[in-house]
Design a protein around this motif. Structure first.
Motif, PDB file in Angstrom:
ATOM      1  N   ILE A 196       1.029  -1.193   0.010  1.00 37.16           N
ATOM      2  CA  ILE A 196       0.015  -0.032   0.110  1.00 37.16           C
ATOM      3  C   ILE A 196       1.071   1.273  -0.023  1.00 37.16           C
ATOM      4  CG2 ILE A 196      -0.235  -0.166   2.374  1.00 37.16           C
ATOM      5  CD1 ILE A 196      -2.896   1.425   2.274  1.00 37.16           C
ATOM      6  N   ASP A 197       0.636   2.144  -0.595  1.00 39.33           N
ATOM      7  CA  ASP A 197       1.194   3.488  -0.957  1.00 39.33           C
ATOM      8  C   ASP A 197       0.671   4.430   0.435  1.00 39.33           C
ATOM      9  OD1 ASP A 197       2.430   3.066  -3.318  1.00 39.33           O
ATOM     10  OD2 ASP A 197       0.619   3.908  -4.380  1.00 39.33           O
ATOM     11  N   LEU A 198       1.862   4.688   1.237  1.00 37.08           N
ATOM     12  CA  LEU A 198       1.726   5.468   2.435  1.00 37.08           C
ATOM     13  C   LEU A 198       2.098   6.751   2.460  1.00 37.08           C
ATOM     14  CD1 LEU A 198       2.790   2.565   5.008  1.00 37.08           C
ATOM     15  CD2 LEU A 198       0.419   3.339   4.310  1.00 37.08           C
ATOM     16  N   PRO A 199       1.696   7.794   2.887  1.00 39.73           N
ATOM     17  CA  PRO A 199       1.917   9.156   2.935  1.00 39.73           C
ATOM     18  C   PRO A 199       3.264   9.343   4.032  1.00 39.73           C
ATOM     19  CG  PRO A 199       0.165   8.931   4.565  1.00 39.73           C
ATOM     20  CD  PRO A 199       0.225   7.579   3.914  1.00 39.73           C
ATOM     21  N   ASP A 200       4.067  10.293   3.674  1.00 35.61           N
ATOM     22  CA  ASP A 200       5.290  10.635   4.707  1.00 35.61           C
ATOM     23  C   ASP A 200       4.996  10.492   6.038  1.00 35.61           C
ATOM     24  OD1 ASP A 200       6.670  10.662   2.235  1.00 35.61           O
ATOM     25  OD2 ASP A 200       6.563  12.932   2.090  1.00 35.61           O
ATOM     26  N   ASN A 201       3.826  11.071   6.641  1.00 35.91           N
ATOM     27  CA  ASN A 201       3.502  11.476   7.829  1.00 35.91           C
ATOM     28  C   ASN A 201       3.073   9.903   8.449  1.00 35.91           C
ATOM     29  OD1 ASN A 201       0.805  12.085   6.301  1.00 35.91           O
ATOM     30  ND2 ASN A 201       0.206  10.685   8.032  1.00 35.91           N
ATOM     31  N   GLU A 202       2.863   9.754   9.914  1.00 35.56           N
ATOM     32  CA  GLU A 202       2.768   8.532  10.652  1.00 35.56           C
ATOM     33  C   GLU A 202       1.452   7.994  10.332  1.00 35.56           C
ATOM     34  OE1 GLU A 202       3.765   8.939  14.844  1.00 35.56           O
ATOM     35  OE2 GLU A 202       5.835   7.999  14.460  1.00 35.56           O
ATOM     36  N   VAL A 203       1.013   6.684  10.215  1.00 35.19           N
ATOM     37  CA  VAL A 203      -0.244   6.478   9.959  1.00 35.19           C
ATOM     38  C   VAL A 203      -0.616   5.455  11.108  1.00 35.19           C
ATOM     39  CG1 VAL A 203       0.092   6.582   7.581  1.00 35.19           C
ATOM     40  CG2 VAL A 203       0.597   4.374   8.589  1.00 35.19           C
ATOM     41  N   SER A 204      -2.011   5.382  11.649  1.00 32.56           N
ATOM     42  CA  SER A 204      -2.463   4.658  12.610  1.00 32.56           C
ATOM     43  C   SER A 204      -2.766   3.313  12.108  1.00 32.56           C
ATOM     44  CB  SER A 204      -3.665   5.115  13.396  1.00 32.56           C
ATOM     45  OG  SER A 204      -3.213   6.684  13.959  1.00 32.56           O
ATOM     46  N   VAL A 205      -2.791   2.070  12.629  1.00 27.55           N
ATOM     47  CA  VAL A 205      -2.877   0.917  12.030  1.00 27.55           C
ATOM     48  C   VAL A 205      -3.698   0.164  13.189  1.00 27.55           C
ATOM     49  CG1 VAL A 205      -1.916  -1.185  10.949  1.00 27.55           C
ATOM     50  CG2 VAL A 205      -0.662   0.999  10.674  1.00 27.55           C
ATOM     51  N   TRP A 206      -4.643  -0.851  12.611  1.00 29.33           N
ATOM     52  CA  TRP A 206      -5.452  -1.793  13.356  1.00 29.33           C
ATOM     53  C   TRP A 206      -5.350  -3.235  12.533  1.00 29.33           C
ATOM     54  CZ3 TRP A 206      -6.682   3.173  12.908  1.00 29.33           C
ATOM     55  CH2 TRP A 206      -6.661   3.865  14.153  1.00 29.33           C
TER      56      TRP A 206
END
Length: 204
Positions: A174-184
């Motif tokens: 998955i393409d992710l942005p530069d900022n942190e992402v929250s994951v479940w």
């Protein structure tokens, strides 16, 4: 509704428009209804309003997902309302207005009776997210579901995979942005009739 017991020129009691009529010491009294906007809310009401606002803001991006992950428990209530109630009870940190906030570790994006892993984690890679988890030494055909809040108005992504719980590992390309992402992560039964509770894996 007001009542004129003795006709149009008689005693009037009850509510008429923004006025209330009643008897006091033999006299017919009229008073205006209070302006609700002018009443200062109590600390308890402010606290409850903030709780509702916090949960609504958190759940808003997940509405489409919640229609699926709470569908099996929503016999008489809407899936969103069940999710809202559970998160109101569980995921608010702090009990004094305005010092309340969402505790992501306690958020609930799916609910059900399926067994959860004993250990679970996620790592960010150049091509997406690596998930690992451990379960008791029994075969399970429950399938993995993965959820990510891309944060900063980038939206929410989720995927119901065909990866069985017994697999223990999954890479989400998955393409992710530069900022942190929250994951479940969560699990769904093969017949799609039950879910596990969701697990917050952290921000990566």
């Amino acid at each position: 509704m007001g009542k004129a017991k003795n006709g149009i020129n008689g005693t009037v009691t009850g509510k008429v428009g923004y006025n209330v009529f009643y008897m006091l010491n033999g006299e017919n009294i009229i008073r205006s209804l209070p302006d609700i906007g002018s009443i200062k809310p109590t600390p308890g009401r402010l606290r409850q309003r903030q709780r509702l606002s916090l949960v609504a803001s958190f759940l808003r991006p997940f509405r489409e997902l919640i229609r699926i992950t709470f569908a099996h428990v929503s016999k008489k209530r809407q899936p969103y309302h069940i999710a809202q109630s559970l998160n109101m009870k569980n995921c608010i940190k702090g009990d004094v207005y305005p010092d309340q906030e969402i505790d992501l570790a306690k958020t609930i994006l799916s609910t059900g009776s399926l067994e959860l892993p004993t250990v679970a984690s996620v790592k960010r890679t150049e091509t997406g997210l690596n998930f690992e988890w451990e379960i008791p030494a029994i075969y399970s055909s429950d399938n993995l579901a993965v959820i990510v809040n891309l944060n900063q108005s980038h939206g929410v992504e989720y995927q119901f995979t065909a990866i069985p719980k017994s697999n223990g590992i999954y890479h989400w390309d998955i393409d992710l942005p530069d900022n942190e992402v929250s994951v479940w992560m969560a699990f769904r039964s093969n017949d799609q009739q039950d879910m596990s509770n969701s697990i917050y894996l952290g921000d990566v």
